[in-house]
Design a protein around this motif. Structure first.
Motif, PDB file in Angstrom:
ATOM      1  N   ALA A  74       0.855  -1.188   0.000  1.00  0.00           N
ATOM      2  CA  ALA A  74       0.000   0.000   0.000  1.00  0.00           C
ATOM      3  C   ALA A  74       0.889   1.235   0.000  1.00  0.00           C
ATOM      4  O   ALA A  74       1.715   1.405   0.903  1.00  0.00           O
ATOM      5  N   GLY A  75       0.720   2.069  -1.019  1.00  0.00           N
ATOM      6  CA  GLY A  75       1.488   3.300  -1.124  1.00  0.00           C
ATOM      7  C   GLY A  75       0.722   4.450  -0.504  1.00  0.00           C
ATOM      8  O   GLY A  75      -0.490   4.579  -0.683  1.00  0.00           O
ATOM      9  N   THR A  76       1.431   5.290   0.236  1.00  0.00           N
ATOM     10  CA  THR A  76       0.819   6.430   0.898  1.00  0.00           C
ATOM     11  C   THR A  76       0.642   7.567  -0.096  1.00  0.00           C
ATOM     12  O   THR A  76       1.540   7.858  -0.882  1.00  0.00           O
ATOM     13  N   SER A  77      -0.517   8.223  -0.050  1.00  0.00           N
ATOM     14  CA  SER A  77      -0.782   9.356  -0.943  1.00  0.00           C
ATOM     15  C   SER A  77       0.226  10.469  -0.713  1.00  0.00           C
ATOM     16  O   SER A  77       0.498  10.839   0.428  1.00  0.00           O
ATOM     17  N   GLY A  78       0.779  10.975  -1.815  1.00  0.00           N
ATOM     18  CA  GLY A  78       1.662  12.119  -1.744  1.00  0.00           C
ATOM     19  C   GLY A  78       3.056  11.856  -1.202  1.00  0.00           C
ATOM     20  O   GLY A  78       3.816  12.803  -0.979  1.00  0.00           O
ATOM     21  N   THR A  79       3.403  10.600  -0.960  1.00  0.00           N
ATOM     22  CA  THR A  79       4.751  10.281  -0.474  1.00  0.00           C
ATOM     23  C   THR A  79       5.287   9.071  -1.237  1.00  0.00           C
ATOM     24  O   THR A  79       4.518   8.319  -1.836  1.00  0.00           O
ATOM     25  N   PRO A  80       6.589   8.851  -1.180  1.00  0.00           N
ATOM     26  CA  PRO A  80       7.150   7.667  -1.843  1.00  0.00           C
ATOM     27  C   PRO A  80       7.099   6.421  -0.961  1.00  0.00           C
ATOM     28  O   PRO A  80       7.602   5.374  -1.341  1.00  0.00           O
ATOM     29  N   PHE A  81       6.504   6.513   0.212  1.00  0.00           N
ATOM     30  CA  PHE A  81       6.519   5.402   1.153  1.00  0.00           C
ATOM     31  C   PHE A  81       5.419   4.390   0.867  1.00  0.00           C
ATOM     32  O   PHE A  81       4.330   4.740   0.434  1.00  0.00           O
ATOM     33  N   SER A  82       5.731   3.133   1.138  1.00  0.00           N
ATOM     34  CA  SER A  82       4.725   2.079   1.027  1.00  0.00           C
ATOM     35  C   SER A  82       4.898   1.131   2.208  1.00  0.00           C
ATOM     36  O   SER A  82       5.943   1.106   2.857  1.00  0.00           O
ATOM     37  N   MET A  83       3.838   0.386   2.470  1.00  0.00           N
ATOM     38  CA  MET A  83       3.851  -0.570   3.569  1.00  0.00           C
ATOM     39  C   MET A  83       3.367  -1.903   3.028  1.00  0.00           C
ATOM     40  O   MET A  83       2.390  -1.967   2.285  1.00  0.00           O
ATOM     41  N   ARG A  84       4.054  -2.956   3.411  1.00  0.00           N
ATOM     42  CA  ARG A  84       3.682  -4.308   2.990  1.00  0.00           C
ATOM     43  C   ARG A  84       2.767  -4.918   4.051  1.00  0.00           C
ATOM     44  O   ARG A  84       3.039  -4.843   5.234  1.00  0.00           O
TER      45      ARG A  84
END
Length: 160
Positions: A74-84
């Motif tokens: 899941a990618g966070t809106s407006g950021t390059p971060f994602s979480m598995r």
């Protein structure tokens, strides 16, 4: 030999039990004005549904699918971060777990409508001091459930 009684909990009740034992989660239960089949078809289409109803999620991709078990990013809106997340997805039940966050959704038919529960928060049983986060998390979850209801109310095939 006497047989012990057994109790079966529907998915909504199972999710509510989970919400009671995890101190740092927000939970919202609501009856949605849509039939169960429509609600669950929307929810289980995770790649499309989650970014549609949750403004914090910019994208969700299924990385692996093994029966009722999925791995998603899941990618966070407006950021390059994602979480598995490791996901358990079956009829009426969706539990998404990462090391840092937990998301749960469950539904059961309620006449022509759907009883739905959604929770989010920290997946730690020993997080008693973090109980103070519940009201904040509940507002986040309530906004997501509002988004789900809004998406379900859209005409079939329509977009905003």
């Amino acid at each position: 030999m006497t047989q012990w009684p057994t109790a079966r909990l529907d998915p909504v009740r199972q999710m509510l039990v989970l919400a009671r034992v995890l101190p740092a989660v927000g939970v919202v239960e609501r009856v949605l004005d849509a039939p169960y089949g429509q609600v669950w078809a929307f929810i289980e289409d995770l790649e499309h549904s989650v970014p549609a109803f949750d403004p914090a999620v910019g994208s969700l991709r299924i990385l692996a699918h093994r029966g009722e078990r999925l791995t998603v990013s899941a990618g966070t809106s407006g950021t390059p971060f994602s979480m598995r997340f490791e996901v358990e997805l079956r009829d009426g039940w969706c539990l998404m777990r990462s090391r840092l966050y937990l998301v749960g959704m469950a539904a059961t038919p309620h006449g022509e409508r759907t009883r739905f529960v959604h929770l989010e928060g920290l997946p730690y049983r020993g997080a008693g001091p973090l109980r103070a986060l519940r009201p904040v998390l509940r507002r986040v979850v309530a906004a997501d459930v509002d988004g789900i209801a809004r998406e379900l109310a859209r005409p079939a095939g329509g977009s905003a």
